[in-house]
Design a protein around this motif. Structure first.
Motif, PDB file in Angstrom:
ATOM      1  N   ARG A  88       0.826  -1.217   0.000  1.00 23.24           N
ATOM      2  CA  ARG A  88       0.000   0.000   0.000  1.00 23.24           C
ATOM      3  C   ARG A  88       0.853   1.257   0.000  1.00 23.24           C
ATOM      4  O   ARG A  88       0.424   2.296  -0.500  1.00 23.24           O
ATOM      5  CB  ARG A  88      -0.908   0.023   1.231  1.00 23.24           C
ATOM      6  N   GLU A  89       2.078   1.164   0.565  1.00 22.16           N
ATOM      7  CA  GLU A  89       2.904   2.376   0.715  1.00 22.16           C
ATOM      8  C   GLU A  89       4.268   2.296   0.051  1.00 22.16           C
ATOM      9  O   GLU A  89       4.777   3.306  -0.417  1.00 22.16           O
ATOM     10  CB  GLU A  89       3.128   2.654   2.212  1.00 22.16           C
ATOM     11  N   THR A  90       4.878   1.128   0.062  1.00 20.40           N
ATOM     12  CA  THR A  90       6.306   1.059  -0.289  1.00 20.40           C
ATOM     13  C   THR A  90       6.549   1.003  -1.788  1.00 20.40           C
ATOM     14  O   THR A  90       5.882   0.265  -2.517  1.00 20.40           O
ATOM     15  CB  THR A  90       6.951  -0.171   0.376  1.00 20.40           C
ATOM     16  N   GLU A  91       7.533   1.796  -2.228  1.00 23.00           N
ATOM     17  CA  GLU A  91       8.074   1.695  -3.588  1.00 23.00           C
ATOM     18  C   GLU A  91       9.383   0.904  -3.484  1.00 23.00           C
ATOM     19  O   GLU A  91      10.083   0.988  -2.471  1.00 23.00           O
ATOM     20  CB  GLU A  91       8.403   3.084  -4.144  1.00 23.00           C
ATOM     21  N   PHE A  92       9.725   0.206  -4.559  1.00 20.80           N
ATOM     22  CA  PHE A  92      10.944  -0.601  -4.567  1.00 20.80           C
ATOM     23  C   PHE A  92      11.760  -0.355  -5.832  1.00 20.80           C
ATOM     24  O   PHE A  92      11.210  -0.011  -6.877  1.00 20.80           O
ATOM     25  CB  PHE A  92      10.613  -2.103  -4.561  1.00 20.80           C
TER      26      PHE A  92
ATOM     27  N   LEU B 173      18.775  -7.834  -4.993  1.00 23.59           N
ATOM     28  CA  LEU B 173      18.866  -6.734  -4.032  1.00 23.59           C
ATOM     29  C   LEU B 173      17.621  -5.861  -4.155  1.00 23.59           C
ATOM     30  O   LEU B 173      17.251  -5.455  -5.263  1.00 23.59           O
ATOM     31  CB  LEU B 173      20.119  -5.901  -4.340  1.00 23.59           C
ATOM     32  N   CYS B 174      16.971  -5.593  -3.022  1.00 21.94           N
ATOM     33  CA  CYS B 174      15.740  -4.805  -3.033  1.00 21.94           C
ATOM     34  C   CYS B 174      15.947  -3.550  -2.200  1.00 21.94           C
ATOM     35  O   CYS B 174      16.309  -3.631  -1.015  1.00 21.94           O
ATOM     36  CB  CYS B 174      14.590  -5.611  -2.439  1.00 21.94           C
ATOM     37  N   LEU B 175      15.727  -2.399  -2.814  1.00 25.48           N
ATOM     38  CA  LEU B 175      15.806  -1.114  -2.128  1.00 25.48           C
ATOM     39  C   LEU B 175      14.362  -0.650  -1.904  1.00 25.48           C
ATOM     40  O   LEU B 175      13.557  -0.690  -2.839  1.00 25.48           O
ATOM     41  CB  LEU B 175      16.546  -0.092  -2.992  1.00 25.48           C
ATOM     42  N   ALA B 176      14.070  -0.211  -0.689  1.00 27.54           N
ATOM     43  CA  ALA B 176      12.677   0.115  -0.363  1.00 27.54           C
ATOM     44  C   ALA B 176      12.570   1.533   0.182  1.00 27.54           C
ATOM     45  O   ALA B 176      13.484   2.032   0.850  1.00 27.54           O
ATOM     46  CB  ALA B 176      12.142  -0.889   0.660  1.00 27.54           C
ATOM     47  N   SER B 177      11.429   2.153  -0.096  1.00 31.80           N
ATOM     48  CA  SER B 177      11.215   3.547   0.320  1.00 31.80           C
ATOM     49  C   SER B 177      10.715   3.652   1.758  1.00 31.80           C
ATOM     50  O   SER B 177      10.642   4.753   2.297  1.00 31.80           O
ATOM     51  CB  SER B 177      10.209   4.226  -0.618  1.00 31.80           C
ATOM     52  N   GLU B 178      10.326   2.517   2.367  1.00 36.67           N
ATOM     53  CA  GLU B 178       9.748   2.545   3.717  1.00 36.67           C
ATOM     54  C   GLU B 178      10.364   1.451   4.577  1.00 36.67           C
ATOM     55  O   GLU B 178      10.851   0.452   4.060  1.00 36.67           O
ATOM     56  CB  GLU B 178       8.227   2.293   3.659  1.00 36.67           C
ATOM     57  N   HIS B 179      10.302   1.656   5.868  1.00 32.84           N
ATOM     58  CA  HIS B 179      10.676   0.584   6.792  1.00 32.84           C
ATOM     59  C   HIS B 179       9.642  -0.541   6.705  1.00 32.84           C
ATOM     60  O   HIS B 179       8.554  -0.342   6.187  1.00 32.84           O
ATOM     61  CB  HIS B 179      10.754   1.128   8.226  1.00 32.84           C
ATOM     62  N   TYR B 180      10.025  -1.700   7.225  1.00 30.17           N
ATOM     63  CA  TYR B 180       9.117  -2.847   7.131  1.00 30.17           C
ATOM     64  C   TYR B 180       7.922  -2.673   8.066  1.00 30.17           C
ATOM     65  O   TYR B 180       8.072  -2.474   9.266  1.00 30.17           O
ATOM     66  CB  TYR B 180       9.861  -4.130   7.500  1.00 30.17           C
ATOM     67  N   LYS B 181       6.738  -2.749   7.462  1.00 34.81           N
ATOM     68  CA  LYS B 181       5.483  -2.715   8.230  1.00 34.81           C
ATOM     69  C   LYS B 181       4.583  -3.789   7.634  1.00 34.81           C
ATOM     70  O   LYS B 181       4.061  -3.618   6.532  1.00 34.81           O
ATOM     71  CB  LYS B 181       4.785  -1.353   8.069  1.00 34.81           C
ATOM     72  N   PRO B 182       4.427  -4.907   8.320  1.00 38.28           N
ATOM     73  CA  PRO B 182       3.653  -6.004   7.735  1.00 38.28           C
ATOM     74  C   PRO B 182       2.243  -5.599   7.311  1.00 38.28           C
ATOM     75  O   PRO B 182       1.700  -6.150   6.353  1.00 38.28           O
ATOM     76  CB  PRO B 182       3.609  -7.065   8.846  1.00 38.28           C
ATOM     77  N   ASP B 183       1.676  -4.607   8.002  1.00 41.08           N
ATOM     78  CA  ASP B 183       0.286  -4.212   7.718  1.00 41.08           C
ATOM     79  C   ASP B 183       0.086  -3.602   6.345  1.00 41.08           C
ATOM     80  O   ASP B 183      -1.043  -3.535   5.857  1.00 41.08           O
ATOM     81  CB  ASP B 183      -0.179  -3.162   8.737  1.00 41.08           C
ATOM     82  N   GLU B 184       1.159  -3.076   5.751  1.00 43.27           N
ATOM     83  CA  GLU B 184       0.956  -2.430   4.437  1.00 43.27           C
ATOM     84  C   GLU B 184       1.167  -3.416   3.285  1.00 43.27           C
ATOM     85  O   GLU B 184       1.078  -3.040   2.125  1.00 43.27           O
ATOM     86  CB  GLU B 184       1.824  -1.169   4.310  1.00 43.27           C
ATOM     87  N   TYR B 185       1.438  -4.674   3.610  1.00 44.49           N
ATOM     88  CA  TYR B 185       1.529  -5.708   2.580  1.00 44.49           C
ATOM     89  C   TYR B 185       0.136  -6.285   2.321  1.00 44.49           C
ATOM     90  O   TYR B 185      -0.570  -6.642   3.258  1.00 44.49           O
ATOM     91  CB  TYR B 185       2.456  -6.845   3.028  1.00 44.49           C
ATOM     92  N   ILE B 186      -0.247  -6.392   1.058  1.00 42.71           N
ATOM     93  CA  ILE B 186      -1.489  -7.085   0.688  1.00 42.71           C
ATOM     94  C   ILE B 186      -1.064  -8.416   0.079  1.00 42.71           C
ATOM     95  O   ILE B 186      -0.404  -8.446  -0.950  1.00 42.71           O
ATOM     96  CB  ILE B 186      -2.313  -6.281  -0.333  1.00 42.71           C
TER      97      ILE B 186
END
Ligand code: TYD
Length: 142
Positions: free
Chosen positions: A56-60, A112-125
């Motif tokens: 829902r939030e993270t770009e990679f 290698l995965c670069l992410a725009s947000e810290h890990y938050k399981p709730d924003e994964y669908i």
């Protein structure tokens, strides 16, 4: 896919006779966001499919720094694409709200995965039907 959709990125190679060097500067230079988290995936066998979620939030940005793999992306509005990752100097940018499946890992694949947000399981669908519902809710006019 739309302009701001998933797309291939090509990084500048700063190699010389000593070897190769690739720089990924965050904050809109090489990577279109501030990098808050990195993780890497390796040791996945050929038949394995990873990902199978949307965020829902993270770009990679995803880069095969060694070996190769494929990533299939779907926007839940009928568009899909497959990217082949097989060079350390190319990556795939994946915006938020894109369903992704990673597969066809070579034995030596290091993803290698670069992410725009810290890990938050709730924003994964992690359920595709739930993803489609969330896409419809964000695009009620379609
Ligand atoms: P998962 O999202 O299933 O990996 P993939 O995207 O490759 O399918 O994550 C596997 C496990 O690792 C899961 O228990 C959640 C955990 N994890 C973290 O704790 N932090 C992270 O940044 C990531 C990506 C995963």
């Amino acid at each position: 896919m739309q302009n701001q959709g998933p797309q291939m990125l090509e990084f500048q190679e700063k190699g010389d006779e000593r070897g190769h060097l690739i720089v990924c500067e965050g904050g809109g230079q090489d990577i279109p966001f501030d990098i808050k988290r990195i993780f890497y995936i390796y040791g996945s066998e050929q038949g394995i499919v990873r990902g199978q979620h949307a965020n829902r939030e993270t770009e990679f940005v995803i880069i095969n720094v060694a070996g190769s793999s494929k990533i299939r992306v779907r926007d839940g509005r009928g568009n899909e694409a497959v990217f082949i990752l097989n060079r350390p100097r190319t990556g795939v940018y994946i915006p938020r709200m894109i369903w992704k499946d990673m597969y066809d890992f070579s034995e030596d694949s290091v993803l290698l995965c670069l992410a725009s947000e810290h890990y938050k399981p709730d924003e994964y669908i992690r359920d595709y039907e739930e993803f489609l519902k969330a896409v419809r809710e964000e695009n009620p006019e379609e």
